[in-house]
Design a protein around this motif. Structure first.
Motif, short mmCIF file in Angstrom:
data_model
loop_
_atom_site.label_atom_id
_atom_site.label_comp_id
_atom_site.label_asym_id
_atom_site.label_seq_id
_atom_site.Cartn_x
_atom_site.Cartn_y
_atom_site.Cartn_z
N LEU A 255 7.98 7.10 3.43
CA LEU A 255 6.06 7.81 3.77
C LEU A 255 6.11 6.65 4.97
O LEU A 255 5.24 7.45 6.71
N ARG A 256 6.99 5.78 5.17
CA ARG A 256 6.29 4.88 6.56
C ARG A 256 6.72 5.49 7.94
O ARG A 256 6.13 5.63 8.75
N ASN A 257 7.51 5.93 7.11
CA ASN A 257 8.82 6.17 8.78
C ASN A 257 7.73 7.70 8.79
O ASN A 257 7.59 8.12 10.21
N GLN A 258 7.84 8.93 8.38
CA GLN A 258 7.11 9.86 8.34
C GLN A 258 5.54 9.64 8.40
O GLN A 258 4.87 10.60 9.19
N CYS A 259 4.64 8.65 8.27
CA CYS A 259 3.35 8.91 8.31
C CYS A 259 2.99 7.80 9.03
O CYS A 259 1.51 7.75 10.00
N VAL A 260 3.78 6.52 9.35
CA VAL A 260 3.14 5.73 10.18
C VAL A 260 4.30 5.00 10.70
O VAL A 260 4.46 3.99 10.98
N PRO A 261 4.50 6.08 11.92
CA PRO A 261 5.54 5.55 12.72
C PRO A 261 4.84 4.35 14.14
O PRO A 261 4.02 4.16 14.08
N ALA A 262 6.42 3.95 14.42
CA ALA A 262 6.16 2.77 15.59
C ALA A 262 5.48 3.41 16.47
O ALA A 262 6.04 4.25 17.32
N GLY A 263 3.74 2.49 16.97
CA GLY A 263 3.29 2.59 17.37
C GLY A 263 3.13 4.26 18.28
O GLY A 263 1.90 4.05 18.73
N ALA A 264 2.30 5.20 16.99
CA ALA A 264 1.94 5.74 16.54
C ALA A 264 0.36 5.28 16.19
O ALA A 264 0.04 4.26 15.36
N VAL B 195 9.01 16.29 -6.84
CA VAL B 195 9.71 15.54 -5.14
C VAL B 195 8.83 14.19 -5.05
O VAL B 195 7.89 13.34 -5.72
N LYS B 196 10.20 13.58 -5.26
CA LYS B 196 10.34 12.15 -4.96
C LYS B 196 9.70 11.37 -3.39
O LYS B 196 10.40 11.50 -2.60
N MET B 197 8.48 9.95 -3.45
CA MET B 197 9.06 10.17 -2.27
C MET B 197 8.65 8.15 -1.89
O MET B 197 8.54 7.44 -3.52
N GLY C 131 -10.31 0.89 -10.57
CA GLY C 131 -9.62 -0.27 -9.34
C GLY C 131 -7.70 0.59 -9.68
O GLY C 131 -7.09 0.09 -9.60
N THR C 132 -7.85 1.59 -9.90
CA THR C 132 -6.61 3.02 -10.03
C THR C 132 -6.36 3.63 -8.91
O THR C 132 -7.59 4.48 -8.99
N LEU C 133 -5.10 3.42 -8.49
CA LEU C 133 -5.17 4.59 -6.96
C LEU C 133 -5.02 6.32 -7.66
O LEU C 133 -4.22 6.26 -8.49
N VAL C 134 -6.08 7.31 -7.39
CA VAL C 134 -5.73 7.85 -7.90
C VAL C 134 -5.61 9.23 -6.68
O VAL C 134 -5.54 10.06 -6.48
N GLY C 135 -6.35 8.80 -5.27
CA GLY C 135 -5.86 9.88 -4.28
C GLY C 135 -5.50 8.82 -2.77
O GLY C 135 -6.15 7.72 -2.65
N TYR C 136 -5.42 9.72 -1.60
CA TYR C 136 -4.88 9.40 -0.09
C TYR C 136 -5.07 9.94 0.74
O TYR C 136 -4.49 11.39 -0.09
N ALA C 137 -5.04 9.63 1.93
CA ALA C 137 -4.65 10.65 3.00
C ALA C 137 -4.54 10.09 4.20
O ALA C 137 -4.73 8.55 4.36
N PHE C 138 -2.99 10.39 4.47
CA PHE C 138 -3.12 9.74 6.18
C PHE C 138 -3.23 10.67 7.14
O PHE C 138 -3.22 12.28 7.30
N ALA C 139 -3.17 10.39 8.39
CA ALA C 139 -3.77 11.22 9.52
C ALA C 139 -3.20 9.82 10.86
O ALA C 139 -2.98 8.65 10.81
N MET D 18 0.79 -1.36 -0.24
CA MET D 18 0.33 -0.10 0.17
C MET D 18 0.76 0.71 -0.16
O MET D 18 1.26 2.15 -0.49
N LEU D 19 1.65 1.55 0.45
CA LEU D 19 3.09 2.09 0.67
C LEU D 19 3.39 2.77 0.28
O LEU D 19 3.93 3.55 -0.51
N ALA D 20 4.01 1.47 -0.76
CA ALA D 20 4.80 1.56 -2.26
C ALA D 20 3.79 1.66 -3.58
O ALA D 20 4.68 3.20 -3.53
N GLU D 21 2.87 2.30 -3.75
CA GLU D 21 1.55 1.98 -4.00
C GLU D 21 1.05 3.56 -4.17
O GLU D 21 1.16 4.56 -4.87
N ALA D 22 1.14 4.17 -2.72
CA ALA D 22 0.96 5.35 -2.76
C ALA D 22 2.44 6.33 -2.79
O ALA D 22 1.76 7.33 -3.31
N ALA D 23 3.13 6.09 -2.81
CA ALA D 23 4.38 6.45 -2.83
C ALA D 23 4.51 7.55 -4.03
O ALA D 23 4.63 8.00 -4.35
#
Length: 281
Positions: A81-90, A74-76, A101-109, A41-46
């Motif tokens: 993306l995991r380190n910035q938006c999904v850190p361990a324990g958060a 700007v590359k990701m 079927g094609t990813l066109v948008g996402y949001a992290f919180a 998921m993170l690779a696709e979002a990146a």
């Protein structure tokens, strides 16, 4: 003698073939919590980020700024993306939207507690440039919202991201933002964040400083923002900003290079009519 009441025979016309109705695109929103967010998921979002987020601007000479080759995208990466938006324990969430079927948008919180209330901070919001102005950003954030969220925040250089969060979660019109909460609580809310770049952000703007002149006109006209030291090109955000300012719809001021707008506000809880996992499904 011909019967005048009888109409002459007419050759029957073949039925006119109906054009098939155009197929409506299928939009699917999906939500996930921290433990369910996979590397795929993170690779696709990146990949979506790298192709649509923005391009690098030209930073001032400094060894400490965040910038790449001016004009390059700007590359990701998924790991970053995991380190910035999904850190361990958060306590983090991810909502995606696909079209056919094609990813066109996402949001992290990310969520954390502040003075007994739940904070929901949008750490990243990206929509494919060909699918913008379709309310996808607002709908992503609506899906992301939890009934217990009472404080919301985002740091972004693009006015559209701030407005989308307002439409999805605020109890007020964006142009009438009540700024007192941000003035009094933004620093403490951000200092308690498990997200490093939020915790370390430097508040800037007239809302947080009594200084009247810095020698930089845009910096002096910033109302609420952060010095993120992130020198992404601002041409697209500034065009949107100019349109909003002409219509008196923008209360957060100007956008200096290397800065992002800061939008922090409180909102009433929503009635819990379904579980959080269903709200994200």
């Amino acid at each position: 003698m011909a019967n005048p009441s009888k109409q002459p025979d007419r050759a029957s016309k073949p039925p006119i073939p109906r054009k098939p109705r155009p197929k409506m695109p299928t939009e699917i929103f999906k939500g996930f919590h921290s433990d369910d967010i996979t590397d795929d998921m993170l690779a696709e979002a990146a990949r979506l980020f790298s192709g649509n987020y923005g391009i690098w601007g030209t930073p001032p000479p400094s060894p400490n700024h965040q910038s790449g080759m001016p004009g390059a995208r700007v590359k990701m990466s998924g790991s970053r993306l995991r380190n910035q938006c999904v850190p361990a324990g958060a306590d983090c969430s991810y909502v995606s939207v696909t079209v056919d079927g094609t990813l066109v948008g996402y949001a992290f919180a990310c969520r954390w507690g502040y003075q007994g209330r739940q904070v929901c901070w949008v750490t990243q919001l990206v929509v494919h440039r060909e699918y913008r102005e379709r309310r996808l950003a607002t709908r992503l954030l609506e899906k992301l919202r939890d009934p217990d969220d009472e404080i919301f925040g985002i740091m972004s250089s693009h006015p559209a991201a701030c407005i989308a969060l307002s439409k999805a979660c605020a109890d007020f019109d964006f142009q009438h933002i009540p700024l007192d909460f941000a003035r009094e609580h933004a620093a403490a809310v951000m200092a308690s964040s498990p997200i490093t770049y939020v915790k370390d952000a430097k508040l800037r703007g007239r809302l947080f400083s009594a200084e009247t002149s810095s020698g930089n006109a845009k910096a002096d006209d910033l109302v609420a923002g952060v010095d993120s030291n992130f020198f992404v090109d601002h041409d697209e955000p500034l065009a949107a900003l100019a349109w909003l300012k002409e219509r008196a719809l923008w209360p957060l001021g100007e956008l200096p290079d290397g800065h992002e707008f800061l939008f922090v506000f409180e909102s009433s809880r929503r009635h819990r009519s379904r579980s959080r996992s269903l709200a994200l499904a």
